[in-house]
Design a protein around this motif. Structure first.
Motif, short mmCIF file in Angstrom:
data_model
loop_
_atom_site.label_atom_id
_atom_site.label_comp_id
_atom_site.label_asym_id
_atom_site.label_seq_id
_atom_site.Cartn_x
_atom_site.Cartn_y
_atom_site.Cartn_z
N ARG A 120 44.25 49.79 33.73
CA ARG A 120 43.67 48.68 32.97
C ARG A 120 44.47 47.40 33.16
O ARG A 120 43.90 46.32 33.36
CB ARG A 120 43.61 49.05 31.49
CG ARG A 120 42.52 50.05 31.14
CD ARG A 120 42.40 50.21 29.64
NE ARG A 120 41.32 51.12 29.29
CZ ARG A 120 40.99 51.43 28.03
NH1 ARG A 120 41.66 50.87 27.02
NH2 ARG A 120 40.01 52.26 27.79
N GLN A 121 45.78 47.51 33.08
CA GLN A 121 46.61 46.32 33.28
C GLN A 121 46.44 45.78 34.70
O GLN A 121 46.42 44.56 34.92
CB GLN A 121 48.07 46.67 33.03
CG GLN A 121 48.38 46.94 31.56
CD GLN A 121 49.85 47.25 31.33
OE1 GLN A 121 50.64 47.35 32.28
NE2 GLN A 121 50.24 47.43 30.08
N ALA A 137 43.10 43.97 35.00
CA ALA A 137 43.16 42.69 34.28
C ALA A 137 43.93 41.66 35.09
O ALA A 137 43.54 40.48 35.18
CB ALA A 137 43.81 42.89 32.91
N ARG A 138 45.02 42.10 35.71
CA ARG A 138 45.82 41.17 36.51
C ARG A 138 45.07 40.74 37.77
O ARG A 138 45.12 39.57 38.17
CB ARG A 138 47.15 41.84 36.90
CG ARG A 138 48.07 40.96 37.74
CD ARG A 138 48.45 39.69 37.02
NE ARG A 138 49.34 38.85 37.85
CZ ARG A 138 49.57 37.57 37.62
NH1 ARG A 138 49.00 36.96 36.58
NH2 ARG A 138 50.37 36.89 38.41
N GLU A 156 42.67 38.13 36.83
CA GLU A 156 43.36 36.89 36.50
C GLU A 156 43.73 36.12 37.77
O GLU A 156 43.47 34.91 37.87
CB GLU A 156 44.62 37.21 35.71
CG GLU A 156 45.39 36.00 35.23
CD GLU A 156 46.64 36.38 34.45
OE1 GLU A 156 47.47 35.48 34.19
OE2 GLU A 156 46.80 37.56 34.09
#
Length: 314
Positions: free
Chosen positions: A109-110, A113-114, A117
């Motif tokens: 998930r991280q 998300a990155r 971004e």
């Protein structure tokens, strides 16, 4: 954040690409690294990133030696080389996911998300499903920039980051680099000198593997030029105008060309303070019409050419 100490690099037994370089880059600084082709810029950046080892001397990144503690130093570096390191068979999304995992982003998930971004920051959200081999040069460059910053590194090394981009994308990339400064330490190499003047806190100019100058862009310009670039638009005969102005002490590099109608356009250099007064007086005393007299401020390109030309001449 970066400490380069007495670094020399040989190719083979005799070719010295970098000659006893010593400099440091404080945390949060954007450093412009400049020099003509073959000056040793790319070699130095490859040594900073651990891509190759110095023949002599040492380099530390975030306190880690790039030779003896190479993996720890590399974890803290993002690198965009001259040619972005893309895998043509992967889509942009798959490639960035691979790079993110390679650089330690384990949580899915991280990681996603990155990726989202940096895709938005680098303007590649619309090509995430495309194979990297199908991208234009500009998009390939932006994907390369995305992989360099995806793990939020302490140090970002960018070799010609705006090559292949259109004017709007160049402006956006400048803003992105500027926004990364402060939080990250950035080493930026480019041949577009206005880019450095608008973006960088400090500048190092090298040639033949040696440092010629190091300072802020503003200080370099003030310290190194001292020459005013002056242009005039005069109504009168070109040959006579050129002869009269060339005779004024302190005038160098004078060129003239005919303008519209009876106008003559003159461009010249002078290191003499207030030389504009003498130029105007000469034109008026001869009975010619002075339509315009303009002084152009020196820029980083003038400093670069002056330093490199002087060093090569010597």
């Amino acid at each position: 954040m970066i400490e380069v100490s007495q670094v020399t690099k040989y190719y083979g037994n005799h070719q010295k690409a970098v000659d006893n370089l010593t400099f440091s880059v404080p945390k949060g600084t954007i450093l412009g690294f400049l020099g003509p082709n073959g000056a040793g810029k790319t070699t130095t950046m490859r040594m900073i990133t651990g891509f190759m080892a110095p023949s002599e001397g040492s380099i530390q990144v975030a306190g880690f030696d790039t030779t003896s503690q190479s993996m720890e130093a590399r974890k803290r570096i993002g690198y965009l080389p001259e040619t972005p390191p893309l895998y043509g068979e992967l889509t942009v999304a798959s490639y960035l996911d691979f790079v993110a995992r390679l650089k330690g982003l384990k949580d899915r998930r991280q990681r996603q998300a990155r990726i989202a971004e940096v895709a938005e920051s680098c303007w590649i959200s619309d090509v995430m499903k495309k194979a990297t081999s199908k991208l234009s040069k500009g998009y390939r460059q932006r994907v390369g920039l995305a992989q360099a910053i995806i793990h939020n590194p302490d140090v970002i090394v960018l070799d010609e980051p705006t090559i292949g981009l259109d004017p709007r994308q160049i402006q956006e990339t400048r803003r992105l680099i500027k926004s990364l400064g402060g939080q990250h330490t950035i080493v930026l190499s480019t041949h577009i000198l206005p880019e450095v003047q608008m973006t960088c806190d400090r500048v190092i100019i090298i040639n033949r593997g040696k440092i010629l100058a190091e300072d802020t862009p503003e200080n370099l310009i003030t310290r190194s030029t001292g020459v005013q670039r002056i242009s005039l638009r005069v109504r009168g005969p070109e040959a006579e105008i050129r002869t009269a102005l060339s005779a004024i002490p302190g005038i160098t590099g004078l060129v003239s060309e005919p303008g519209e109608g009876a106008l003559t356009i003159v461009r010249l250099d002078s290191a003499t303070p207030h030389i504009q007064e003498q130029l105007a007086k000469t034109v008026v005393d001869q009975g010619w019409g002075l339509q315009a007299l303009q002084t152009t401020e020196a820029n980083l390109e003038d400093v670069f050419i002056q330093l490199v030309t002087k060093e090569q001449g010597e």
